[in-house]
Design an enzyme around this catalytic site. Structure first.
Site, PDB file in Angstrom:
ATOM      1  N   ALA A  78       0.853  -1.185   0.000  1.00  0.00           N
ATOM      2  CA  ALA A  78       0.000   0.000   0.000  1.00  0.00           C
ATOM      3  C   ALA A  78       0.891   1.237   0.000  1.00  0.00           C
ATOM      4  O   ALA A  78       2.095   1.162   0.260  1.00  0.00           O
ATOM      5  CB  ALA A  78      -0.931   0.010   1.212  1.00  0.00           C
ATOM      6  N   LYS A  79       0.291   2.376  -0.302  1.00  0.00           N
ATOM      7  CA  LYS A  79       1.010   3.658  -0.228  1.00  0.00           C
ATOM      8  C   LYS A  79      -0.044   4.765  -0.261  1.00  0.00           C
ATOM      9  O   LYS A  79      -1.097   4.638  -0.872  1.00  0.00           O
ATOM     10  CB  LYS A  79       1.964   3.817  -1.406  1.00  0.00           C
ATOM     11  CG  LYS A  79       2.911   5.013  -1.299  1.00  0.00           C
ATOM     12  CD  LYS A  79       3.967   4.814  -0.217  1.00  0.00           C
ATOM     13  CE  LYS A  79       4.971   3.756  -0.598  1.00  0.00           C
ATOM     14  NZ  LYS A  79       6.093   3.689   0.375  1.00  0.00           N
ATOM     15  N   GLY A  80       0.273   5.868   0.403  1.00  0.00           N
ATOM     16  CA  GLY A  80      -0.657   6.988   0.407  1.00  0.00           C
ATOM     17  C   GLY A  80       0.000   8.238   0.941  1.00  0.00           C
ATOM     18  O   GLY A  80       1.219   8.280   1.147  1.00  0.00           O
TER      19      GLY A  80
END
Length: 414
Positions: free
Chosen positions: A105-107
């Site tokens: 994931a990444k944000g």
């Protein structure tokens, strides 16, 4: 030190290079080619002057085939959904190479955190967390520090999540302060493992870090620990850079004095001989440690690289178009999927400690990190030897095989 852009097509092309070494199906590839979810949110925040400013935030979950997703939160000017998607996919691959039961994931938020006061940064962090609260959790999506965020930001996320859900769930974030369930070695693992992996690869080539000349592009937490570990292994670090430029000393830099100087002056420039950050990349060294952000080495500067070994201590530091050129020149590239997995491993170990509510000592954590990193490196090097390919292709192939296995076992719902 401005990073060059990411490209989903470039990632897919590198995966295509790995397919001849994989046992994958159209089903498992389809899962990889499309992120599970990308969320875009608008974040109104009351600034110190009383005005309301709206920021744009993102969160991509790429895969949960092997377990809950885990990935960083970056506060960075110019952040967009595409960047989050590419980096989330790389986290999926990295977790598979390390054989961890996690997805990627990444944000983050499109903002330069340097322009925010501490109160504004806290307000933005809490608003961002509140928008995600129904989609994150210790068994769903775990948040970690990244560019522009740190242990304090993770503490705010933890607290905001608890205020919204009515319970304290330490495992919703990693990279936390130790009093809130954080782990020893959290800040040091990525830089330390990148340097140790470099030593392993040089040994594979019949060389050693002892007396090797090295430069470090990016003297933040990762770069500082990488530099210190290189020196501890006998290397000579002759140059480093930060956001303002670089410093050079042909006889080697005194890293402890340099760290103190940067703490006092806010930059490494002025410590020894001033050079630009670009000149650090162009130095004639044995090892170039890339510890800033993605795209440090790209099509625009690959021709000027003279290092024999490039180490991706941060994700996607060498872009595909640059890598093709450098490989043809005989440069050995240690990919992020191998060189920077120490950071993911320590985050995983923190998550495990939070789940069990049993915490290990600093020595035990470092030994556990080294064990898992060594195991991953052993696997990639063995794949390289037996299949006669480069390190990135070997790592991608191993990751895709493990993702394929998990996807086939799960099947398609409904």
């Amino acid at each position: 030190m401005r990073a060059s852009g990411l490209n989903w097509q470039g990632l897919m092309e590198q995966l295509q290079d790995a397919l001849p070494y994989c046992a994958v199906s159209d089903q498992s590839l389809a899962y990889f080619k499309y992120p599970k979810r990308t969320l875009s949110v608008n974040l109104p925040v009351r600034m110190d002057d009383g005005q309301i400013r709206v920021f744009r935030g993102y969160r991509t979950v790429h895969s949960t085939a092997r377990g809950p997703s885990m990935g960083g939160v970056r506060f960075k000017a110019g952040l967009n959904a595409h960047e989050c998607e590419v980096l989330a996919a790389i986290m999926t691959l990295k977790a598979a190479v390390a054989d961890l039961p996690l997805g990627g994931a990444k944000g983050g938020v499109d903002v330069d955190p340097a322009i925010l006061s501490p109160g504004e940064l806290e307000g933005l962090t809490r608003r961002y967390t509140s928008e995600l609260v129904d989609l994150i959790g210790k068994n769903e999506d775990i948040l970690a520090p990244d560019v522009g965020s740190d242990a304090q930001v993770m503490a705010w996320i933890l607290d905001t999540y608890g205020e919204n859900t009515g319970e304290t769930v330490s495992g919703v974030v990693v990279g936390k302060p130790i009093p809130l369930g954080g782990s020893y070695a959290s800040k040091d693992a990525r830089g330390r493992s990148a340097a140790l992996v470099a030593g392993r690869v040089l040994k594979e080539h019949g060389e050693s870090l002892n007396r090797a000349r090295a430069a470090v592009y990016g003297f933040g937490d990762v770069g500082r620990k990488a530099a210190r570990t290189l020196v501890a292994e006998g290397a000579l670090v002759i140059a480093v850079s930060d956001q303002d430029g670089g410093t050079f000393a042909s006889g080697g830099l005194d890293l402890e004095a340099l760290a103190a100087y940067r703490e006092q002056h806010g930059s490494v420039q002025g410590f020894a001989t001033d050079i630009t950050a670009d000149e650090v990349i162009e130095l004639d060294v044995d090892v170039l440690m890339l510890a800033y952000d993605y795209g440090a080495v790209n099509a625009g500067n690959a021709h000027a690289v003279r290092a024999r070994y490039l180490v991706e201590a941060t994700n996607r530091a060498v872009l595909p178009e640059a890598e093709r050129f450098l490989k043809a020149q005989g440069v050995t590239i240690l990919p992020d999927l191998v060189a920077s997995i120490g950071g993911l491993v320590v985050n995983y170990l923190e998550w495990v400690q939070d789940a069990s509510n049993f915490f290990w000592t600093e020595t035990e954590i470092e030994e556990a990190i080294d064990l898992r990193v060594d195991r991953a490196v052993d696997g990639v090097l063995e794949f390289m030897r037996t299949r006669q390919t480069d390190m990135r292709t070997a790592a991608y192939a191993m990751a895709l095989n493990r993702l394929h296995e998990a996807s086939v076992m799960r099947g398609v719902y409904p």
